[in-house]
Scaffold this motif. Structure first.
Motif, mmCIF file in Angstrom:
data_model
loop_
_atom_site.group_PDB
_atom_site.id
_atom_site.type_symbol
_atom_site.label_atom_id
_atom_site.label_comp_id
_atom_site.label_asym_id
_atom_site.label_seq_id
_atom_site.Cartn_x
_atom_site.Cartn_y
_atom_site.Cartn_z
ATOM 1 N N THR A 1 1.053 -1.229 -0.174
ATOM 2 C CA THR A 1 -0.148 0.006 -0.171
ATOM 3 C C THR A 1 0.512 1.165 -0.095
ATOM 4 O O THR A 1 0.344 2.575 -0.186
ATOM 5 C CB THR A 1 -1.100 -0.141 1.308
ATOM 6 N N ASP A 2 2.106 1.208 0.323
ATOM 7 C CA ASP A 2 2.868 2.376 0.149
ATOM 8 C C ASP A 2 3.172 2.880 -1.160
ATOM 9 O O ASP A 2 3.491 2.578 -2.039
ATOM 10 C CB ASP A 2 4.381 2.026 0.769
ATOM 11 N N ASP A 3 2.779 4.274 -1.408
ATOM 12 C CA ASP A 3 2.833 4.995 -2.597
ATOM 13 C C ASP A 3 4.119 4.797 -3.409
ATOM 14 O O ASP A 3 4.072 4.344 -4.700
ATOM 15 C CB ASP A 3 2.332 6.355 -2.328
ATOM 16 N N CYS B 1 6.904 7.225 6.433
ATOM 17 C CA CYS B 1 6.584 6.156 7.099
ATOM 18 C C CYS B 1 6.115 6.400 8.591
ATOM 19 O O CYS B 1 5.422 5.359 9.065
ATOM 20 C CB CYS B 1 7.892 5.340 7.328
ATOM 21 N N ILE B 2 5.978 7.468 8.905
ATOM 22 C CA ILE B 2 5.245 7.822 10.148
ATOM 23 C C ILE B 2 4.076 8.739 9.967
ATOM 24 O O ILE B 2 4.213 9.516 9.162
ATOM 25 C CB ILE B 2 6.331 8.712 11.029
ATOM 26 N N TYR B 3 2.991 8.271 10.623
ATOM 27 C CA TYR B 3 1.620 8.956 10.604
ATOM 28 C C TYR B 3 1.528 9.761 11.262
ATOM 29 O O TYR B 3 1.587 9.719 12.499
ATOM 30 C CB TYR B 3 0.465 7.673 10.358
ATOM 31 N N MET B 4 0.829 10.988 10.959
ATOM 32 C CA MET B 4 0.512 12.146 11.842
ATOM 33 C C MET B 4 -0.626 11.738 12.734
ATOM 34 O O MET B 4 -1.675 11.331 12.366
ATOM 35 C CB MET B 4 0.573 13.403 11.112
ATOM 36 N N CYS C 1 11.321 12.328 13.591
ATOM 37 C CA CYS C 1 11.010 10.776 13.505
ATOM 38 C C CYS C 1 11.750 10.180 12.487
ATOM 39 O O CYS C 1 12.311 9.215 12.502
ATOM 40 C CB CYS C 1 9.637 10.451 13.980
ATOM 41 N N GLU C 2 11.156 10.737 11.293
ATOM 42 C CA GLU C 2 11.653 10.109 10.018
ATOM 43 C C GLU C 2 13.119 10.100 9.730
ATOM 44 O O GLU C 2 13.750 9.033 9.426
ATOM 45 C CB GLU C 2 10.932 11.074 8.716
ATOM 46 N N ARG C 3 13.885 11.262 10.209
ATOM 47 C CA ARG C 3 15.058 11.512 10.029
ATOM 48 C C ARG C 3 15.895 10.501 11.135
ATOM 49 O O ARG C 3 16.869 9.801 10.709
ATOM 50 C CB ARG C 3 15.567 12.874 10.567
ATOM 51 N N ASP C 4 15.139 10.421 12.335
ATOM 52 C CA ASP C 4 15.810 9.342 13.022
ATOM 53 C C ASP C 4 15.886 7.804 12.497
ATOM 54 O O ASP C 4 16.725 6.919 12.548
ATOM 55 C CB ASP C 4 15.074 9.038 14.511
#
Length: 242
Positions: A63-65, A131-134, A146-149
């Motif tokens: 499902t990931d675009d 990859c992280i949903y708000m 968070c994505e950078r981590d």
């Protein structure tokens, strides 16, 4: 005339299936069913990027675009904009029943966006984008952090020789050490349930597919690490009935 045309088509499908079964993990009958499946899909229109994305999304639960486009390009090896019958069967063979090395090669090809046989931080950033949903109470700045981590963790885990580039050898060694890293940069393989459901359409051996992560290595060499033979036998259950 129609009968002769239909008979010629059957012979062509049979000959193609017999050829494909030599280079895939499918039987002749399974190849024939996949070819017929592909032929029926062409009635609606060519199996182009948009249609293949829908198949991956609805049938295989990818499902990931970003991953949808990258998996499409991994299937369309001649880059002509459509998935032809051979690409359809060969791609599914690797994705559903590939052995350990085929899976590693496939996933690495998916992640290697520019085809230079090396994954840079920029490619990981693109693969892991979103990859992280708000959620409640999380603002954009925290989301970006968070994505950078996560990207930093992926680089640290996959860049085995610490040269800021993830080579294919790095990726392979990292996956041997930890099977969960196979899809560390994005989900590009279908879950077991989706795989079994699709295979049920073409064969009665619908539980005969590659399962990831279901076993750990046992035994090892003198240094206590798993041997190559043990890795191949236990990292992935390749095409075994469950």
């Amino acid at each position: 005339m129609t009968g002769k045309s239909g008979l010629a088509k059957q012979h062509k499908i049979q000959a193609t299936a017999e050829l494909l079964t030599k280079s895939t993990h499918f039987t002749v009958d399974e190849c024939k069913n996949l070819l017929l499946f592909h032929e029926r899909m062409l009635v609606i229109g060519p199996l182009d990027r948009l249609r293949f994305r829908e198949i991956l999304h609805v049938t295989f639960c990818i499902t990931d675009d970003v991953m949808l486009d990258l998996v499409y390009h991994a299937f369309d090896r001649d880059s002509d904009g459509v998935i032809n019958p051979s690409e359809w069967v060969i791609g599914l063979s690797v994705m559903l029943r590939g052995d350990i090395q085929q899976l590693i090669d496939f996933v690495y090809f998916v992640y290697d966006m520019n085809g230079d046989r090396s994954l840079a931080r920029e490619e990981l950033t693109h693969c892991l984008k979103g990859c992280i949903y708000m959620g409640y109470g999380i603002d954009n700045d925290e989301l970006d952090e968070c994505e950078r981590d996560i990207i930093e963790i992926a680089m640290r885990k996959l860049d085995v020789d610490k040269d800021s580039q993830i080579t294919e050898t790095d990726f392979q060694n990292a996956c041997y050490e930890d099977p969960l890293l196979l899809q560390a940069c994005g989900p590009c393989l279908p879950p077991d349930r989706s795989t079994a459901a699709f295979l049920a359409l073409i064969t009665d051996k619908y539980r005969n597919f590659t399962q990831c992560y279901h076993r750990h290595w046992v035994g090892g060499d003198q240094k206590g690490k798993p041997t190559q033979k043990k890795r191949s036998e236990n990292l992935f259950e390749t095409a075994v009935d469950i």
